[in-house]
Design an enzyme around this catalytic site. Structure first.
Site, PDB file in Angstrom:
ATOM      1  N   ASP A 216     146.213  69.861 -24.318  1.00  0.00           N
ATOM      2  CA  ASP A 216     145.042  70.666 -24.020  1.00  0.00           C
ATOM      3  C   ASP A 216     143.917  70.393 -25.031  1.00  0.00           C
ATOM      4  OD1 ASP A 216     144.102  72.946 -22.316  1.00  0.00           O
ATOM      5  OD2 ASP A 216     143.947  73.974 -24.241  1.00  0.00           O
ATOM      6  N   GLU A 289     143.610  65.908 -22.562  1.00  0.00           N
ATOM      7  CA  GLU A 289     142.525  66.536 -21.810  1.00  0.00           C
ATOM      8  C   GLU A 289     141.266  66.390 -22.658  1.00  0.00           C
ATOM      9  OE1 GLU A 289     140.872  70.700 -19.944  1.00  0.00           O
ATOM     10  OE2 GLU A 289     141.631  70.562 -21.970  1.00  0.00           O
TER      11      GLU A 289
END
Ligand code: TEU
Ligand code: CA
Length: 559
Positions: A216, A289
């Protein structure tokens, strides 16, 4: 064995395969609480196998107060009871592997939950051993006009979800940094103890046999050591999100971040494949990401002949680019040109943070998008339900669940619409949960007549298109491992060639996509139509020119 075949043997599963994202809350509920769970994913593995994908990326399943639905982790080595037990996870992993499917976990390194024991300790006193695990800062100095400390923000950094990125802690009289909600304090990745703790958590899951991580907000891990204020964004206008008020110069994409990515990669490189024994290079995949322009993005592959960075820094350019042939041709060409030697490309068309593909570009264009995603060079990532052409659900004000929407209402921030439950069958609650249960988000409109079961029995459905495309991609070395050439926009038509060898023969494909709203005719070399996105014209020969309907795409095997 042909050259392409031997290259194929050496390639990793995450290069030749296709990744499918499951948002676990919304895939399949098995206990009637209206929230999807691990047992539900296990129950649907045959569907994924039948669809033809290779890996399942599951959004966070760790214990969490769910302020951001799992992106606020309170224990990196557990499973949230809402999703099931560790036993359920082990069963899921074993079942997936037994079917030849890989499992990718969603790891959240930038921030924890404010309920994580680390943060509870960290905020307990300024002298606590874990104080420095997070980013604490004194109030700015009082100027001539005296203001109380809690209002004297250390700098102008903004939270991605609106408002300042700093929250005042009454107990210890300092601010802490949070790039997202105040319930998601940012970790201090300059602290070696933090790194060690996170790497231990990664090892926990790798030891269990997970096939990789989607990391993330990887580009946000490190912040400027002096906490300098960001320059204002001269192009900001009121309707935009708060975070756009300033340019993210000092709180994103800092050079030291690449060192951390390299450490993660080195850690993962020590692991063997979980299925098969093709132990060449990186067998557990590291996905980042990363929302950055392409020239900044490709730096996350790392440097050197062995590329020390992420295997797949997520490429969101197709989501962020205008849906038009010229714009997309430019993106592909630019990206291919920027890739460092040895880097493997990838493309993403949707995720749990973006409006649904079929809503963004329309159902008709979504068919062309399927062909585009699955015939480009590089690893495709699909979002659950896109294979059915699912659209954004309509969320009434009292149904809003996403904290991003609650923080900045009316600014189109809300991500609930694209997180609506998967639609399986024409039965109450679409088979997502028990008939008398209440799904955590409403279903998309039209599920009664269009869902997985219904589309599975209809010859020209979107699901059939995806199945066919995934099968073709798997079948042809050229499509999953070959090169790309002649990426050209001709009016509303985008076309490119996939080039490769199969069984020693040159096997090229021509992809032709009409991204406009009117029928178009373009020139084309001699070949045979392998697939049309309308699933109607396979087998016909083309020569000289081809005609493509609006939103239609053709896959042509060239002679
Ligand atoms: O998203 C990162 C991110 O930058 C998001 O703010 C994104 O730009 C936005 O949602 C688009 O509307 C990741 C996760 O994917 C997201 O779900 C989390 O909320 C966020 O990180 C915090 O962990
Ligand atoms: Ca459940």
């Amino acid at each position: 064995m042909s050259m392409a075949d031997s290259e194929f043997e050496a390639a990793q599963w995450w290069q030749t395969g296709v990744i499918y994202q499951v948002y676990p809350r919304s895939f399949q509920d098995t206990n009637g609480d209206g929230v999807g769970d691990l047992k539900g994913i296990t129950a649907r593995l045959d569907y994924l196998k039948g669809l033809g994908v290779d890996a399942v990326w599951i959004s966070p399943i760790f214990p969490s107060p769910m302020a951001d639905f799992g992106y606020d982790v309170s224990d990196y080595t557990g499973v949230d009871p809402l999703f099931g037990t560790m036993k359920d996870f082990d069963v899921l992993l074993a079942a997936a592997h037994a079917k030849g499917l890989r499992v990718i976990l969603d790891f959240v390194p930038n921030h924890t939950s404010d309920q994580h024991p680390w943060f509870v300790e960290s905020r307990s006193s300024r002298t606590n051993a874990k104080r420095d695990w997070y980013l604490w800062h004194d109030a700015a100095r009082a100027g001539d006009n005296w203001q109380p400390a809690p209002t004297r923000l250390p700098n102008n950094w903004m939270s991605q979800f609106g408002g300042p990125a700093w929250t005042w802690d009454e107990g210890t009289q300092q601010f802490y940094l949070h790039s997202f909600l105040k319930e998601q304090p940012d970790l201090n990745w300059r602290n070696p103890e933090v790194r060690a703790a996170m790497y231990a958590a990664m090892r926990f899951w790798l030891d269990k046999g997970v096939d990789g991580f989607r990391m993330d907000v990887l580009w946000l891990l490190i912040k400027d050591i002096y906490f300098q204020s960001n320059p204002p964004n001269p192009e900001y206008y009121d309707a935009q999100h708060d975070v756009k008020r300033v340019l993210p110069v000092f709180n994103a994409d800092q050079p030291e971040t690449l060192e951390i990515v390299a450490e993660m990669r080195a850690l993962m490189a020590a692991y063997r494949p979980t299925i098969g024994d093709k132990g060449v290079g990186s067998s557990r995949v590291l996905i980042g990401e990363i929302y950055l322009p392409l020239d900044r993005l490709v730096r996350y592959y790392g440097a050197g002949p062995q590329l020390s960075g992420a295997d797949l820094p997520f490429n969101f350019a197709l989501i962020q680019t205008r849906w038009a042939a010229d714009a997309i041709a430019e993106v592909i060409t630019k990206y291919e040109g920027l890739l460092p030697a040895g880097a493997w490309p990838n493309y993403v068309l949707g995720n749990h943070d973006q409006p649904r593909l079929a809503t963004r570009i329309g159902k008709q264009q979504a068919r062309a998008a399927a062909l585009l995603l699955l015939t480009l060079r590089g690893t495709p990532t699909m979002y659950y339900g896109d294979e059915l052409g699912m659209v954004d659900a309509v969320i009434a004000p009292d149904q809003v669940r996403d904290p991003a929407e609650k923080n900045e209402p009316g600014k189109g921030r809300g991500r609930d619409p694209e997180r609506s439950p998967m639609v399986w069958v024409s039965a109450p609650n679409a088979g997502f949960t028990m008939p008398d249960a209440v799904p955590w988000l409403p279903l998309e409109a039209g599920w009664e007549t269009e869902n997985a079961a219904e589309q599975g029995g209809r010859k020209e459905s979107m699901l059939m298109l995806y199945r066919k495309l995934l099968a073709l991609r798997r079948q042809h070395d050229t499509l999953h491992a070959g090169g790309i050439a002649e990426v050209v926009a001709e009016g509303s038509v985008l076309r490119f060639r996939r080039v490769g060898l199969e069984d020693g023969e040159s096997t090229d494909f021509q992809v032709v996509l009409n991204l406009g709203s009117e029928v178009a005719t373009v020139s084309c070399a001699k070949g045979t139509v392998v697939l049309t996105t309308l699933l109607d014209g396979a087998g016909s020969s083309v020569e000289g020119t081809v005609t493509v309907e609006a939103g239609e795409g053709l896959l042509i095997a060239l002679e």
